[in-house]
Design a protein around this motif. Sequence first.
Motif, mmCIF file in Angstrom:
data_model
loop_
_atom_site.group_PDB
_atom_site.id
_atom_site.type_symbol
_atom_site.label_atom_id
_atom_site.label_comp_id
_atom_site.label_asym_id
_atom_site.label_seq_id
_atom_site.Cartn_x
_atom_site.Cartn_y
_atom_site.Cartn_z
ATOM 1 N N ARG B 17 0.842 -1.203 0.000
ATOM 2 C CA ARG B 17 0.000 0.000 0.000
ATOM 3 C C ARG B 17 0.877 1.253 0.000
ATOM 4 O O ARG B 17 0.595 2.220 -0.705
ATOM 5 N N LEU B 20 2.207 1.707 -3.512
ATOM 6 C CA LEU B 20 1.198 2.130 -4.490
ATOM 7 C C LEU B 20 0.744 3.567 -4.273
ATOM 8 O O LEU B 20 0.438 4.284 -5.223
ATOM 9 N N TYR B 23 1.767 6.699 -6.415
ATOM 10 C CA TYR B 23 1.355 6.627 -7.819
ATOM 11 C C TYR B 23 -0.134 6.887 -7.958
ATOM 12 O O TYR B 23 -0.581 7.566 -8.887
ATOM 13 N N THR B 31 -6.069 4.551 -2.085
ATOM 14 C CA THR B 31 -5.569 3.190 -2.291
ATOM 15 C C THR B 31 -6.680 2.156 -2.481
ATOM 16 O O THR B 31 -6.414 1.059 -2.947
ATOM 17 N N GLY B 32 -7.895 2.474 -2.110
ATOM 18 C CA GLY B 32 -8.967 1.495 -2.280
ATOM 19 C C GLY B 32 -9.809 1.728 -3.516
ATOM 20 O O GLY B 32 -10.668 0.919 -3.857
ATOM 21 N N ARG B 35 -9.988 -0.571 -7.302
ATOM 22 C CA ARG B 35 -10.822 -1.772 -7.392
ATOM 23 C C ARG B 35 -12.241 -1.398 -7.779
ATOM 24 O O ARG B 35 -12.865 -2.054 -8.617
#
Lengths: 151, 151
Positions: B17, B20, B23, B31-32, B35
């Motif tokens: 996490r 990521l 970016y 971060t979620g 999806r």
Amino acid sequence: MEYPIHTLLYRTVHRQRNVLRPYLRALGLGTGQPRLLMHLVQAGPFSQKHLADHLEVDPSAVCRMLDSLEKGGFVVRGADKTDRRAGLVEITEKGRCAVADWQRTGRAIDRRMLGGFTEAEARQLVEYLERVSANLQQIGRGPLAEKEVAP
Amino acid sequence: MEYPIHTLLYRTVHRQRNVLRPYLRALGLGTGQPRLLMHLVQAGPFSQKHLADHLEVDPSAVCRMLDSLEKGGFVVRGADKTDRRAGLVEITEKGRCAVADWQRTGRAIDRRMLGGFTEAEARQLVEYLERVSANLQQIGRGPLAEKEVAP
DNA sequence: TATCAATGATTGATATATCAATTTTATATC
DNA sequence: GATATAAAATTGATATATCAATCATTGATA
């Protein structure tokens, strides 16, 4: 359907957290707290700075986790006599008991997570994850590629 | 030091996490959120209920993620004419672009995470993780053991 | 020694989650 | 058709995180 590895990992840990949560809740703990308590059990009192480094989280996260843990009676914040900025976080007897309880449950969950794995497969999975984890730590220390992703 | 598998997974995804995040941040995403957007791209507008089921999160989490995504212009909330309770969440052009950008970066990160892995090893890791993930889903549906952990 | 930069702890803002409660609408039953 | 129950979305409380800012103390230096 082919999922990227990072998506698969994300989902796996998401499910893991949901499985662990009720057992931790029964002990009065949150999902991030066992790591912190475990480390305190293994090697005596630590500064918050040390804990943040060890857990690889922001110091503020440690601070708030300790607020909660202290309120629950799992740790106490003491003073470091050699540096009045720093504190020394110590685990309590209640904290030790919680860790011991949690370790039993954790082992049971580990067995269930690895249900259907042979000894060799389980060892190999651990090895793979350690390699991925090490790679991630490396990436964290530099750019994604020589020529950056977005040109 | 021997770590339980759940601890190893936790730390791996924590590091992931953190790798990521920058970016995603550059794309204006949390971060979620990929999806959710990804699923919208793959199969058109969905209700929040459907999204929550798909992502295996609480509906309230979806609701707040959409607040943020909508403010950023990545999705729009429309109305479901057949059921006025429900809404229909649609991805915007900006959302599609963000997903496309993210997929490129995600592939690059996947390659780095699997640095040093042979094709066969990578496939095996994926297979192992899918088995663990499936086991976790099973555990979620029942007690930890016939005789519970704490006797 | 007086100043200035670095460090440890904290707090505020936000994102990701859960759980619990509320609101609005649909559906099922009497 | 009136009422009761269920379902969809939301909001509030809290835990886990980051990032940014602040405060106190420490350490380095001019």
